[in-house]
Write a protein that holds these residues in place. Sequence first.
Motif, short mmCIF file in Angstrom:
data_model
loop_
_atom_site.label_atom_id
_atom_site.label_comp_id
_atom_site.label_asym_id
_atom_site.label_seq_id
_atom_site.Cartn_x
_atom_site.Cartn_y
_atom_site.Cartn_z
N UNK A 53 6.40 -61.45 -23.24
CA UNK A 53 6.14 -62.31 -22.10
C UNK A 53 4.76 -62.94 -22.07
N UNK A 54 4.68 -64.10 -21.44
CA UNK A 54 3.44 -64.88 -21.30
C UNK A 54 2.79 -65.16 -22.64
N UNK A 55 3.62 -65.46 -23.64
CA UNK A 55 3.06 -65.90 -24.91
C UNK A 55 2.39 -67.25 -24.73
N UNK A 56 2.94 -68.07 -23.83
CA UNK A 56 2.43 -69.43 -23.64
C UNK A 56 2.12 -69.69 -22.18
N UNK A 57 1.14 -70.54 -21.94
CA UNK A 57 0.75 -70.88 -20.57
C UNK A 57 1.43 -72.15 -20.11
N UNK A 58 2.73 -72.13 -19.94
CA UNK A 58 3.47 -73.33 -19.56
C UNK A 58 3.15 -73.75 -18.13
N UNK A 59 2.86 -72.79 -17.26
CA UNK A 59 2.47 -73.14 -15.90
C UNK A 59 1.18 -73.97 -15.88
N UNK A 60 0.35 -73.78 -16.90
CA UNK A 60 -0.95 -74.43 -16.92
C UNK A 60 -0.90 -75.86 -17.47
N UNK A 61 0.31 -76.33 -17.84
CA UNK A 61 0.49 -77.73 -18.21
C UNK A 61 0.92 -78.50 -16.96
N UNK A 62 0.14 -79.48 -16.55
CA UNK A 62 0.48 -80.22 -15.34
C UNK A 62 0.75 -81.70 -15.61
N UNK A 63 0.67 -82.12 -16.87
CA UNK A 63 0.87 -83.54 -17.18
C UNK A 63 2.18 -83.81 -17.92
N UNK A 64 2.88 -82.75 -18.34
CA UNK A 64 4.18 -82.90 -19.01
C UNK A 64 5.17 -81.95 -18.37
N UNK A 65 6.44 -82.23 -18.54
CA UNK A 65 7.49 -81.43 -17.91
C UNK A 65 8.49 -80.94 -18.94
N UNK A 66 9.18 -79.83 -18.58
CA UNK A 66 10.30 -79.34 -19.37
C UNK A 66 9.95 -79.06 -20.82
N UNK A 67 10.89 -79.40 -21.70
CA UNK A 67 10.75 -79.08 -23.12
C UNK A 67 9.68 -79.93 -23.79
#
Length: 444
Positions: A53-67
């Motif tokens: 878990x939490x390998x990547x900080x996807x929550x911390x991306x705010x300029x792109x969405x989804x895949x």
Amino acid sequence: MDTDSDDRVYYVISDLHIGGDEQLEHVEFLEELLAFLERLETTDENAELIVNGDAFGLWEFTTVEGVEKFDVLERTYPELFEQLRATGENVPITLLPGNHDHELAAYDEYADRFAEYNVELIQEKWISREVGQQAIHFEHGHQHDANNRIEDWGNPHATPLGYYYNTLVTSRAGQLSDRGRYNWLKDVQAVTPTERMPVWLLSKYFYREMNPMLRYSMVPFLLLFNVSVVLAVLAGLDLAGIWSAPVDQTEAFLGQFGRAGTAAWFFLALNVAIGGLLLLIGVPLYFIRRDIRKTVDRFGVFETELTVDPQEPYEEAAREIFSEQPATTIYCYGHTHRPGVREIEGGLLVNTGTWLKRLHRRSGVIGILPPVFYPSYQLPVVRIAAEPEGVAVEYERMAKPSPATEELTRTERFFTVGREPETDLPDRRVVEPERTVQIAEASD
């Protein structure tokens, strides 16, 4: 039991938090992570790597969405993904979603994209693995944290309280970090628990952002604050004619040193004046603060789930798993960033820690100086394997130099001399096979 599980070795890491807006994209442990993956690429062990878990900080991306976030990760860290592909050809790599990368469970395309790099993405809350005659329960752990629990698992629009903190605070910090005197704001991810955020910001402002001349001029007064308050009380007793001996004795003692003594007396008098003023202001403020706190307590604000116990929920979850699944003797999780092993009824509770920088609070022993947040790296790898005496849990620390010399100011290093944090990882622990038998018999 699968016979392959008798000699299967599990390597477990978690909470890498790779990726994010601007300054958050810098991975300070990338070299060490690649070295670890390269080692597994050539191992002869019957091993499996589990990224819990939490390998990547996807929550911390705010300029792109989804895949689209995968595309950004792929472009930003090509060396990492190629190494995952190479390592995955030799040992299975299993990836579980955490809260920061819960979106991995929300889009099936993520599973296909990771499969291209020999990484199996399991879009479930937890998995189980057999080891010897026992079993291990793996989950990230955020489902037992009220601030980060995903009520509707797999919903790409799930937004627990922690989501807003990370999109509004953490990602914003990544965007602003390089504007400071030093690039420190990006370390916001390492501040745990988040209730320490205001104190950490105060500390970094004082030691990093404040004008150096102003800081160095304030340090003596702040260091002598406790002494100044005592002297202010004694001076008050002297003015009131109640007790003058301490003031007279101090003045006589310093008078022996001529101008140096006069300067010291003036400096103490100035501190006393400041201390006395703060004392006069502080007394009514203390009672006002206490009254406000009582009023707030009546409304139950500090009894809500904003502050989460980092240990108790996981102990309860482990006890429940051990009770329902007698063969399971190890509950392995991450999320809290605190590596540790605890023995509870039925087995071991194992936390895999984090590869992020850790910040250890060191409060001043004198004066009212802000605390120092001493940085360190642990980079823990948990190894779980069946051995003749049972199932062994061992921690390995990937070597990385301490960042303290570069990241702490001279003032911070001075006030933490001899108070550096202990960063040792937990000792080796073994779950003996007799335990499993006893639990099985008890459940019959």
